[in-house]
Write a protein that holds these residues in place. Structure first.
Motif, PDB file in Angstrom:
ATOM      1  N   GLY A   1      52.152  38.707   2.854  1.00 12.13           N
ATOM      2  CA  GLY A   1      52.260  38.251   4.232  1.00 12.13           C
ATOM      3  C   GLY A   1      52.834  39.320   5.137  1.00 12.13           C
ATOM      4  N   GLY A   2      53.886  38.963   5.906  1.00 14.42           N
ATOM      5  CA  GLY A   2      54.479  39.872   6.870  1.00 14.42           C
ATOM      6  C   GLY A   2      55.340  40.936   6.224  1.00 14.42           C
ATOM      7  N   ALA A   3      55.959  41.744   7.097  1.00 15.91           N
ATOM      8  CA  ALA A   3      56.836  42.814   6.626  1.00 15.91           C
ATOM      9  C   ALA A   3      58.051  42.231   5.911  1.00 15.91           C
TER      10      ALA A   3
ATOM     11  N   GLY B   1      56.798  27.363   3.590  1.00 11.24           N
ATOM     12  CA  GLY B   1      55.555  27.927   3.084  1.00 11.24           C
ATOM     13  C   GLY B   1      54.348  27.271   3.711  1.00 11.24           C
ATOM     14  N   CYS B   2      53.172  27.603   3.166  1.00 12.01           N
ATOM     15  CA  CYS B   2      51.909  27.000   3.596  1.00 12.01           C
ATOM     16  C   CYS B   2      51.560  27.338   5.048  1.00 12.01           C
ATOM     17  N   ASP B   3      52.068  28.450   5.559  1.00 12.29           N
ATOM     18  CA  ASP B   3      51.749  28.858   6.925  1.00 12.29           C
ATOM     19  C   ASP B   3      51.385  30.337   6.944  1.00 12.29           C
ATOM     20  N   ALA B   4      51.020  30.847   8.112  1.00 15.17           N
ATOM     21  CA  ALA B   4      50.585  32.240   8.222  1.00 15.17           C
ATOM     22  C   ALA B   4      51.696  33.213   7.839  1.00 15.17           C
ATOM     23  N   GLU B   5      52.929  32.878   8.184  1.00 14.64           N
ATOM     24  CA  GLU B   5      54.058  33.755   7.875  1.00 14.64           C
ATOM     25  C   GLU B   5      54.214  33.967   6.380  1.00 14.64           C
ATOM     26  N   HIS B   6      53.845  32.951   5.609  1.00 11.80           N
ATOM     27  CA  HIS B   6      53.950  33.017   4.149  1.00 11.80           C
ATOM     28  C   HIS B   6      52.584  33.167   3.488  1.00 11.80           C
TER      29      HIS B   6
END
Length: 220
Positions: free
Chosen positions: A121-123, A178-183
């Motif tokens: 995912g993200g940084a 969880g279960c989102d774009a960030e994760h």
């Protein structure tokens, strides 16, 4: 002679009384629950040396609740789920805690790609950077991550094959969200996860196709 006879009779009576007294060792049962006062033990049990035992004066032989052995032993790990998160129709437990950290903490090692565009995912949460797969870096479950207090710390990971490696903590393996774009659409992590880069797996000579293996870890 008369006084001698009286003395012998008295001694005989004392010995008889001692022999007929109930013996504590034969009255103690397996009840043995912890207690402090006589009222802590149920039924006909009494508190003897901090344990609930049968009463030797009445020859009881029963165990009840309260101070009896029916109480489960205390556990050192009281980490319980703080709710659930439904992801794609499946329910996952959420944790704000992790098992206690010891000199050989049991964990599940998972595989993560910390590079930009990877499955992580993200940084990374510690330094807001992406990391190459050649770097020995890890993410820890929320409880072990300890609100960024383990950011930048070096941990030692040991596999069941005896191989050991050090790695730097750069991110959190979120056990609550969880279960989102960030994760990256992934569900919450378990509360016992060390999420390692490919470099960590390679150093431990583990098969990355397994995806998850049992390891132990400690602070280096």
């Amino acid at each position: 002679m008369a006084s001698t006879s009286v003395l012998l009779v008295s001694l005989s009576l004392i010995l008889i009384n001692i022999i007929t007294l109930p013996l504590l060792s034969t009255a103690i049962s397996s009840c043995n629950g912890a207690c402090k006062t006589l009222n802590d033990c149920t039924g006909q049990l009494i508190c003897i040396n901090g344990k609930c035992n049968d009463d030797p004066d009445i020859g009881s032989n029963e165990c009840g609740g309260g101070g009896g052995s029916s109480s489960p032993p205390p556990t050192t790990n009281n980490c319980q789920p703080s709710g659930t998160l439904v992801c794609q129709g499946k329910s996952y437990p959420k944790y704000t805690c992790s098992p206690p950290v010891t000199s050989s903490t049991k964990a599940s090692l998972t595989l993560n790609d910390f590079s930009e565009g990877g499955d992580g995912g993200g940084a990374s949460g510690c330094d807001e950077r992406f990391h190459n797969n050649t770097e020995r870096v890890v993410a820890l479950s929320t409880g072990w991550f300890d609100k960024k207090n383990r950011c930048g710390k070096i941990i030692r990971i040991t596999a069941s094959n005896g191989k050991s490696v050090t790695a730097r903590v750069v991110d959190e393996c979120d056990s609550c969200n969880g279960c989102d774009a960030e994760h990256a659409g992934l569900p919450p992590c378990g509360n016992n996860i060390v999420d390692g880069s490919a470099a960590v797996w390679n150093a431990l000579q583990l098969n990355q196709d397994l995806g998850v293996v049992d390891v132990t870890w400690s602070m280096a």
